[in-house]
Design a protein around this motif. Structure first.
Motif, PDB file in Angstrom:
ATOM      1  N   GLN A 249       0.835  -1.205   0.000  1.00  0.00           N
ATOM      2  CA  GLN A 249       0.000   0.000   0.000  1.00  0.00           C
ATOM      3  C   GLN A 249       0.866   1.250   0.000  1.00  0.00           C
ATOM      4  OE1 GLN A 249      -2.403  -0.348   3.533  1.00  0.00           O
ATOM      5  NE2 GLN A 249      -3.849  -1.773   2.594  1.00  0.00           N
ATOM      6  N   LEU A 250       0.360   2.286  -0.650  1.00  0.00           N
ATOM      7  CA  LEU A 250       0.955   3.621  -0.590  1.00  0.00           C
ATOM      8  C   LEU A 250      -0.141   4.580  -0.145  1.00  0.00           C
ATOM      9  CD1 LEU A 250       3.314   5.576  -1.045  1.00  0.00           C
ATOM     10  CD2 LEU A 250       2.558   5.809  -3.415  1.00  0.00           C
ATOM     11  N   LEU A 251      -0.010   5.127   1.063  1.00  0.00           N
ATOM     12  CA  LEU A 251      -1.067   5.945   1.665  1.00  0.00           C
ATOM     13  C   LEU A 251      -0.551   7.335   1.999  1.00  0.00           C
ATOM     14  CD1 LEU A 251      -2.422   3.272   4.179  1.00  0.00           C
ATOM     15  CD2 LEU A 251      -3.348   3.796   1.916  1.00  0.00           C
ATOM     16  N   GLU A 252      -1.472   8.280   2.019  1.00  0.00           N
ATOM     17  CA  GLU A 252      -1.155   9.635   2.470  1.00  0.00           C
ATOM     18  C   GLU A 252      -1.434   9.733   3.964  1.00  0.00           C
ATOM     19  OE1 GLU A 252      -2.370  14.328   1.654  1.00  0.00           O
ATOM     20  OE2 GLU A 252      -3.352  12.706   0.534  1.00  0.00           O
ATOM     21  N   LEU A 253      -0.508  10.296   4.687  1.00  0.00           N
ATOM     22  CA  LEU A 253      -0.675  10.446   6.134  1.00  0.00           C
ATOM     23  C   LEU A 253      -1.711  11.525   6.432  1.00  0.00           C
ATOM     24  CD1 LEU A 253       3.048  10.330   7.265  1.00  0.00           C
ATOM     25  CD2 LEU A 253       1.323   8.646   7.855  1.00  0.00           C
ATOM     26  N   ALA A 254      -2.667  11.208   7.286  1.00  0.00           N
ATOM     27  CA  ALA A 254      -3.664  12.181   7.772  1.00  0.00           C
ATOM     28  C   ALA A 254      -4.220  13.011   6.621  1.00  0.00           C
ATOM     29  CB  ALA A 254      -3.043  13.076   8.843  1.00  0.00           C
ATOM     30  N   ASP A 255      -4.824  12.333   5.624  1.00  0.00           N
ATOM     31  CA  ASP A 255      -5.307  13.044   4.437  1.00  0.00           C
ATOM     32  C   ASP A 255      -6.514  13.929   4.727  1.00  0.00           C
ATOM     33  OD1 ASP A 255      -6.783  10.781   5.013  1.00  0.00           O
ATOM     34  OD2 ASP A 255      -7.406  10.470   2.937  1.00  0.00           O
ATOM     35  N   GLN A 256      -7.197  13.718   5.839  1.00  0.00           N
ATOM     36  CA  GLN A 256      -8.399  14.501   6.130  1.00  0.00           C
ATOM     37  C   GLN A 256      -8.105  15.896   6.678  1.00  0.00           C
ATOM     38  OE1 GLN A 256     -11.192  12.302   8.534  1.00  0.00           O
ATOM     39  NE2 GLN A 256     -11.032  10.458   7.272  1.00  0.00           N
ATOM     40  N   VAL A 257      -6.839  16.199   6.973  1.00  0.00           N
ATOM     41  CA  VAL A 257      -6.506  17.542   7.471  1.00  0.00           C
ATOM     42  C   VAL A 257      -6.320  18.531   6.330  1.00  0.00           C
ATOM     43  CG1 VAL A 257      -5.352  16.552   9.473  1.00  0.00           C
ATOM     44  CG2 VAL A 257      -3.996  17.222   7.500  1.00  0.00           C
ATOM     45  N   ASN A 258      -6.273  18.057   5.077  1.00  0.00           N
ATOM     46  CA  ASN A 258      -5.970  18.952   3.949  1.00  0.00           C
ATOM     47  C   ASN A 258      -7.025  20.028   3.767  1.00  0.00           C
ATOM     48  OD1 ASN A 258      -3.715  17.395   3.444  1.00  0.00           O
ATOM     49  ND2 ASN A 258      -4.726  16.112   1.918  1.00  0.00           N
ATOM     50  N   ALA A 322      -6.829  16.911  16.392  1.00  0.00           N
ATOM     51  CA  ALA A 322      -7.641  15.756  16.763  1.00  0.00           C
ATOM     52  C   ALA A 322      -7.757  14.765  15.608  1.00  0.00           C
ATOM     53  CB  ALA A 322      -9.027  16.221  17.211  1.00  0.00           C
ATOM     54  N   ILE A 323      -7.977  15.289  14.389  1.00  0.00           N
ATOM     55  CA  ILE A 323      -8.099  14.416  13.211  1.00  0.00           C
ATOM     56  C   ILE A 323      -6.781  13.688  12.950  1.00  0.00           C
ATOM     57  CG2 ILE A 323      -8.381  14.430  10.694  1.00  0.00           C
ATOM     58  CD1 ILE A 323     -10.347  16.802  11.115  1.00  0.00           C
ATOM     59  N   ARG A 324      -5.680  14.427  13.053  1.00  0.00           N
ATOM     60  CA  ARG A 324      -4.358  13.849  12.791  1.00  0.00           C
ATOM     61  C   ARG A 324      -4.058  12.701  13.759  1.00  0.00           C
ATOM     62  NH1 ARG A 324      -1.975  18.431  11.773  1.00  0.00           N
ATOM     63  NH2 ARG A 324      -1.791  18.955  13.974  1.00  0.00           N
ATOM     64  N   LYS A 325      -4.322  12.931  15.032  1.00  0.00           N
ATOM     65  CA  LYS A 325      -4.051  11.893  16.025  1.00  0.00           C
ATOM     66  C   LYS A 325      -4.950  10.679  15.805  1.00  0.00           C
ATOM     67  CE  LYS A 325      -3.498  11.230  20.995  1.00  0.00           C
ATOM     68  NZ  LYS A 325      -3.610  11.840  22.339  1.00  0.00           N
ATOM     69  N   TYR A 326      -6.229  10.919  15.481  1.00  0.00           N
ATOM     70  CA  TYR A 326      -7.164   9.815  15.252  1.00  0.00           C
ATOM     71  C   TYR A 326      -6.731   8.976  14.057  1.00  0.00           C
ATOM     72  CZ  TYR A 326     -11.413   7.417  13.770  1.00  0.00           C
ATOM     73  OH  TYR A 326     -12.312   6.469  13.370  1.00  0.00           O
ATOM     74  N   GLN A 327      -6.359   9.624  12.939  1.00  0.00           N
ATOM     75  CA  GLN A 327      -5.949   8.886  11.743  1.00  0.00           C
ATOM     76  C   GLN A 327      -4.638   8.135  11.961  1.00  0.00           C
ATOM     77  OE1 GLN A 327      -6.614  12.024   8.437  1.00  0.00           O
ATOM     78  NE2 GLN A 327      -7.391  10.095   7.616  1.00  0.00           N
ATOM     79  N   HIS A 328      -3.721   8.721  12.705  1.00  0.00           N
ATOM     80  CA  HIS A 328      -2.469   8.023  13.008  1.00  0.00           C
ATOM     81  C   HIS A 328      -2.732   6.763  13.827  1.00  0.00           C
ATOM     82  CE1 HIS A 328      -0.228  10.915  10.992  1.00  0.00           C
ATOM     83  NE2 HIS A 328       0.269  11.631  11.972  1.00  0.00           N
ATOM     84  N   ASN A 379       1.776  19.452   9.212  1.00  0.00           N
ATOM     85  CA  ASN A 379       0.429  18.966   8.890  1.00  0.00           C
ATOM     86  C   ASN A 379       0.304  17.459   9.056  1.00  0.00           C
ATOM     87  OD1 ASN A 379      -0.744  21.437   8.247  1.00  0.00           O
ATOM     88  ND2 ASN A 379       0.024  21.382   6.153  1.00  0.00           N
ATOM     89  N   LYS A 380       1.312  16.713   8.631  1.00  0.00           N
ATOM     90  CA  LYS A 380       1.212  15.252   8.602  1.00  0.00           C
ATOM     91  C   LYS A 380       1.809  14.579   9.827  1.00  0.00           C
ATOM     92  CE  LYS A 380      -0.597  15.558   4.520  1.00  0.00           C
ATOM     93  NZ  LYS A 380      -2.017  15.253   4.297  1.00  0.00           N
ATOM     94  N   ALA A 381       2.777  15.213  10.498  1.00  0.00           N
ATOM     95  CA  ALA A 381       3.379  14.699  11.738  1.00  0.00           C
ATOM     96  C   ALA A 381       3.822  13.246  11.611  1.00  0.00           C
ATOM     97  CB  ALA A 381       2.410  14.864  12.908  1.00  0.00           C
ATOM     98  N   PRO A 382       4.762  12.925  10.699  1.00  0.00           N
ATOM     99  CA  PRO A 382       5.209  11.530  10.564  1.00  0.00           C
ATOM    100  C   PRO A 382       5.932  11.010  11.805  1.00  0.00           C
ATOM    101  CG  PRO A 382       6.571  12.993   9.224  1.00  0.00           C
ATOM    102  CD  PRO A 382       5.439  13.808   9.727  1.00  0.00           C
TER     103      PRO A 382
END
Length: 425
Positions: A249-258, A322-328, A379-382
């Protein structure tokens, strides 16, 4: 039952009515005032110490001392600071007369916890890497805690009681509602409570309050699907590639914050335009900010429209966090279901945040921008995703995240057909 050093945290929302929120807000303002008063008192005391002859002579010796001599001088400096009243117990004594003015609202143990927080800031400033001790701006205090459960704050029968002098303030919690989803909370609350903390967050033009339980022991494990086998992840500034025995898989980190990020950028441009319109005297004709004259501070004026837009920006930043932490967390759980042996290459995100040192010119003779990946990483916080994944591996699978040295492994140079390393042209 003897307490252990292990500690876990459970956070539950409070059911607050408007009159209860007024009381909570008043007590937060009092703690904020007590902290600022103590900081001002201790900074004045520190300034008096720095003007004394022994302290000035010791600091002058430090400039020319060797490494061995510096250790001795630092011990002498620590002794001078302790004698001057810079210790946690001295801070508790200093806040006691201040707390007596608010004895009807704030219990002594809650004030002592605030003094301990101030001491940690001074300890970092005096003995660590802290550059200065800052005051709390009004409304920026996020939490208030006590030293021990039962001292000023206690939890009994699904009710939180915050004692302030002679009055008690009771608030019902979500745990009082019998739902199947609260089984985890009920099991967590069977553990001994070390202390309590009231947290507030600004949401939709009002504060929402939460109660944090610091519980003795490790957290109750929720049922998770844990796979077996190796999983390799290649993480960048915005994306992550995942390879296991079954999936690629190739995924975007926390794509819902865009979407929220675009709204925030638009609001920030409006904020800058409003700030320039109301403070035109602070800018040069070329648009840069003027340098303040020595001994004077620049005065900045903000309109009511500016303050409303700034509140919207803060709300969007809260949502993104909140969204970033949830998606991570969701992505970490998905990787955990693929396998329990996860490998990742090491990467210096601090280095990627730094601006480029060399000044370069493009083909048209224009200077290239020196900025690099600061916004993407914010934004993505890897790095936060890797830390979440590491914690889940340790607590659920009993393993840890295997970090491979990038320079020794040279994954991008490995040719799978010839099974040899070949540099790219």
């Amino acid at each position: 039952m003897k307490e252990t050093k292990e500690c876990c945290v459970l956070t539950l929302p409070m059911y607050t009515e408007p009159w209860q929120e007024h009381i909570l807000e008043k007590r937060f303002r009092i703690i904020e005032h007590l902290k600022n008063s103590l900081i001002r008192f201790e900074l004045r005391k520190l300034g008096q110490l720095k003007r004394t002859a022994p302290y000035r002579e010791l600091m002058a010796k430090l400039d020319t001392a060797t490494e061995k001599e510096k250790k001795v001088l630092f011990r002498e400096r620590s002794k001078l600071l302790r004698d001057a009243g810079f210790s946690e117990y001295a801070f508790l004594d200093d806040i006691t007369p201040m707390q007596k003015h608010f004895v009807e609202h704030i219990y002594s143990q809650v004030a002592y916890k605030a003094a301990s927080d101030v001491w940690r800031a001074f300890e970092k400033h005096l003995f660590g890497t802290g550059t200065q001790v800052s005051y709390h701006k009004r409304g920026t205090l996020e939490s208030v805690a006590n030293k021990k459960h039962g001292n000023g704050m206690k939890y009994e029968d699904s009710v939180f009681i915050w004692t302030g002098g002679k009055c008690e303030h009771q608030i019902k919690l979500k745990i009082a509602v019998a739902e199947p989803s609260t089984e985890y909370e009920k099991e967590m609350l069977t553990k001994p409570i070390k202390y309590l903390r009231v947290v507030r967050k600004w949401m939709k033009n009002r504060y929402k309050y939460y109660l944090q339980f610091a519980l003795d022991g490790s957290a109750v494990q929720k049922p998770r699907a844990v796979g077996s086998g190796r999983v390799g992840i290649d993480i960048g500034t915005q994306t992550v590639a995942i390879v296991s025995a079954e999936t690629v898989q190739l995924l975007e980190l926390a794509d819902q914050v865009n979407q929220n990020h675009k709204k925030k950028c638009a609001l920030q441009r409006k904020l800058d335009a409003s700030k320039r319109a109301t403070n035109s005297e602070n800018y040069n004709p070329d648009g840069t900010i003027k340098r303040p004259t020595k001994g004077k501070r620049m005065q900045w004026h903000y309109s009511g429209h500016y303050r409303k837009m700034a509140a919207k920006v803060r709300e969007l930043e809260r949502k993104n966090a909140a969204i970033r932490k949830y998606q991570h967390n969701c992505l970490a759980n998905a990787i955990l279901a693929m396998g329990d042996e996860v490998y990742v290459e090491t990467m210096s995100y601090k280095g990627l945040q730094r601006r480029a040192k060399e000044t370069t010119v493009d083909e048209k003779g224009r200077y290239k921008k020196k900025k690099r990946f600061g916004k993407s990483l914010a934004n993505k916080a890897p790095a936060m995703f890797l830390s979440i994944l590491d914690v889940k591996l340790k607590s659920i699978a009993g393993t840890e995240l295997h970090k491979v040295n990038t320079y020794e492994y040279r994954a991008s140079q490995y040719d799978h057909t010839s099974q040899a390393y070949r540099k790219k042209e």
